[in-house]
Design an enzyme around this catalytic site. Structure first.
Site, PDB file in Angstrom:
ATOM      1  N   SER A  62       4.199   6.393   0.379  1.00  0.00           N
ATOM      2  CA  SER A  62       3.049   5.490   0.478  1.00  0.00           C
ATOM      3  C   SER A  62       3.316   4.093  -0.060  1.00  0.00           C
ATOM      4  O   SER A  62       2.544   3.172   0.201  1.00  0.00           O
ATOM      5  CB  SER A  62       1.843   6.087  -0.266  1.00  0.00           C
ATOM      6  OG  SER A  62       2.079   6.112  -1.657  1.00  0.00           O
ATOM      7  N   LYS A 105       0.686   3.655  -6.995  1.00  0.00           N
ATOM      8  CA  LYS A 105       0.008   2.744  -6.053  1.00  0.00           C
ATOM      9  C   LYS A 105      -0.098   1.356  -6.678  1.00  0.00           C
ATOM     10  O   LYS A 105       0.148   1.160  -7.867  1.00  0.00           O
ATOM     11  CB  LYS A 105      -1.410   3.244  -5.727  1.00  0.00           C
ATOM     12  CG  LYS A 105      -1.523   4.695  -5.272  1.00  0.00           C
ATOM     13  CD  LYS A 105      -1.043   4.909  -3.864  1.00  0.00           C
ATOM     14  CE  LYS A 105      -1.279   6.363  -3.434  1.00  0.00           C
ATOM     15  NZ  LYS A 105      -0.665   6.651  -2.111  1.00  0.00           N
TER      16      LYS A 105
END
Length: 203
Positions: A62, A105
């Site tokens: 991601s 993230k």
């Protein structure tokens, strides 16, 4: 030919006894020193990992191409005690979806800020973000949300929370899926990739 008397034998045995005793005490002292050194090493490692810096392995793609799958990175913890995370920081935090899993993230918005999307761009407080790390990819809301999570845009990030998204916007289940995360769920700020060798570098 010399003969040993009982008295001579007793003298020899008394000389051997201290030698044996000295060897035994040296072995015991060495073992004790090694045990203490090992305990100190374990203790220092625990302190460093708990309060200073901790290694993590990235489980998903991601954050590509900023961070690749299986990259190992270091996350520092000290600054979290003095400064709140800021937009642009890359953080390591507890996954809301899979208990026990850790995610990495990028911070997009902090408590009190408003997140929205327009024509594939991210807006924070109505201003489009400059995001060179997404390599020109468009960003859109996700159709599915985690369990009973409700996300309506524009979304105001609650105080004490942050909004996070992966740099690989087309392959990232992030705050668009599970909502904002609490600041207390953050383990640390990612500061560098240290393995594999070809990916070593600051973040």
């Amino acid at each position: 030919m010399a003969e040993y008397t009982a008295e001579d034998q007793a003298d020899l045995e008394s000389e051997e006894q201290p030698e044996k005793g000295n060897k035994t005490s040296k072995v015991l002292r060495t073992i004790l020193e090694l045990a203490i050194a090992f305990a100190l090493a374990v203790g220092l490692t625990w302190l460093l990992r708990t309060f200073v810096v901790e290694p993590f392995e990235v489980p998903t793609g991601s954050m590509e191409t900023t961070i690749m799958i299986d990259d190992k990175l270091l996350a520092e913890k000290v600054s979290l005690n003095f400064n709140a995370v800021e937009r642009g920081d890359i953080v390591v935090f507890a996954d809301k979806v899979v208990p026990g899993r850790v995610l990495v993230k990028r911070v997009i918005a902090t408590g009190g800020q408003v997140v929205d999307f327009n024509n594939g761009h991210v807006l924070v407080d109505g201003v489009p973000l400059y995001e060179p790390y997404v390599n020109g990819a468009m960003t859109y809301p996700l159709d599915q949300h985690f369990e009973n999570t409700i996300i309506d845009y524009p979304f105001t990030v609650p105080e004490g929370h942050i909004w996070v998204m992966g740099d690989n916007r087309e392959n990232s289940a992030d705050s668009r899926y599970f909502g904002s995360i609490t600041e207390t769920s953050i383990y640390g700020r990612a500061i560098m990739v240290f393995w594999p060798l070809e990916n070593i570098g600051p973040l």
